[in-house]
Design an enzyme around this catalytic site. Sequence first.
Site, PDB file in Angstrom:
ATOM      1  N   ARG A 182       0.841  -1.193   0.000  1.00  0.00           N
ATOM      2  CA  ARG A 182       0.000   0.000   0.000  1.00  0.00           C
ATOM      3  C   ARG A 182       0.876   1.243   0.000  1.00  0.00           C
ATOM      4  O   ARG A 182       1.887   1.301   0.696  1.00  0.00           O
ATOM      5  CB  ARG A 182      -1.017  -0.002   1.143  1.00  0.00           C
ATOM      6  N   THR A 232      -1.048   7.618  -0.075  1.00  0.00           N
ATOM      7  CA  THR A 232      -2.479   7.569  -0.441  1.00  0.00           C
ATOM      8  C   THR A 232      -3.200   6.397   0.240  1.00  0.00           C
ATOM      9  O   THR A 232      -4.429   6.371   0.250  1.00  0.00           O
ATOM     10  CB  THR A 232      -2.628   7.372  -1.959  1.00  0.00           C
ATOM     11  N   ASP A 274       3.040  -2.953  12.806  1.00  0.00           N
ATOM     12  CA  ASP A 274       3.130  -3.464  11.440  1.00  0.00           C
ATOM     13  C   ASP A 274       3.337  -4.977  11.513  1.00  0.00           C
ATOM     14  O   ASP A 274       4.385  -5.454  11.960  1.00  0.00           O
ATOM     15  CB  ASP A 274       4.296  -2.786  10.707  1.00  0.00           C
ATOM     16  N   ASP A 329       6.483  -6.423   9.814  1.00  0.00           N
ATOM     17  CA  ASP A 329       7.714  -6.117  10.562  1.00  0.00           C
ATOM     18  C   ASP A 329       7.808  -6.956  11.829  1.00  0.00           C
ATOM     19  O   ASP A 329       8.893  -7.410  12.205  1.00  0.00           O
ATOM     20  CB  ASP A 329       7.746  -4.629  10.954  1.00  0.00           C
TER      21      ASP A 329
HETATM   22  N1  URA Z   1      -1.021  -3.189   8.434  1.00  0.00           N
HETATM   23  C1  URA Z   1      -0.352  -3.531   9.558  1.00  0.00           C
HETATM   24  O1  URA Z   1       0.571  -4.338   9.520  1.00  0.00           O
HETATM   25  N2  URA Z   1      -0.739  -2.963  10.718  1.00  0.00           N
HETATM   26  C2  URA Z   1      -1.738  -2.072  10.796  1.00  0.00           C
HETATM   27  O2  URA Z   1      -2.042  -1.596  11.897  1.00  0.00           O
HETATM   28  C3  URA Z   1      -2.411  -1.727   9.611  1.00  0.00           C
HETATM   29  C4  URA Z   1      -2.038  -2.304   8.437  1.00  0.00           C
END
Ligand code: URA
Length: 211
Positions: free
Chosen positions: A105, A109, A201, A204
């Site tokens: 993503r 945007t 994330d 991560d």
């Molecule tokens: N993607 C993620 O890894 N964490 C979020 O909070 C939103 C999208």
Amino acid sequence: MSDNLTIVDHPLIQHKLTILRDKTTSTAQFRQVIREVAFVLGCEVTQDLKLKEVEIETPIEKMTAPYLEGKKLCFVSILRAGNGLLDGLLDLIPSARVGHVGIYRDHETLEAHRYYFKTPDKLGERLVVLVDPMLATGNTAIDAANELKKAGAKAMKFLCLVAAPEGVEKFSAAHPDVPIITAALDRQLNDVGYIMPGLGDAGDRIYGTKG
Ligand code: URA
């Protein structure tokens, strides 16, 4: 909230989700626990698979026993975080087919950009379970579900770990025929599209690519 949404509030899942949310959880533990959660969520997402009766013989006597009608299942992981859930799902159903959708993503945007799409043939004959730990804006999941339908998918479910109300609303509007199964419905998105309180994330956290 959407009729399409199922929140799996089994105590084991809620306990493990707390470990995943905790920022002090190590990469190794995160990877292990997300795999365990996926295993339990996999039971929920497959609970309406059809059974047939087969004749078997136990060490004691003959019996008629339930057996899955067919192995018509396909897990589709949204790269890369989906792979964290995929491992646990394949522990549960090793014979399932697997597809991958590569989508990133745009950080500005928040729109979805697809760079990879590979699925098995005859998707229409399978229950397709689309997998991504986080349902945030919904853009990524919507794009993946659109492509899967174009590729022939008919029966589909979306499985995640944490959902934001914004993502549930948008995904349900775009794909009212696709049930969403999640372990938690969190408060809201922040201004850069992360779920609050969330778990950060997911990619991560699974792969240790930050910090
Ligand atoms: N993607 C993620 O890894 N964490 C979020 O909070 C939103 C999208």
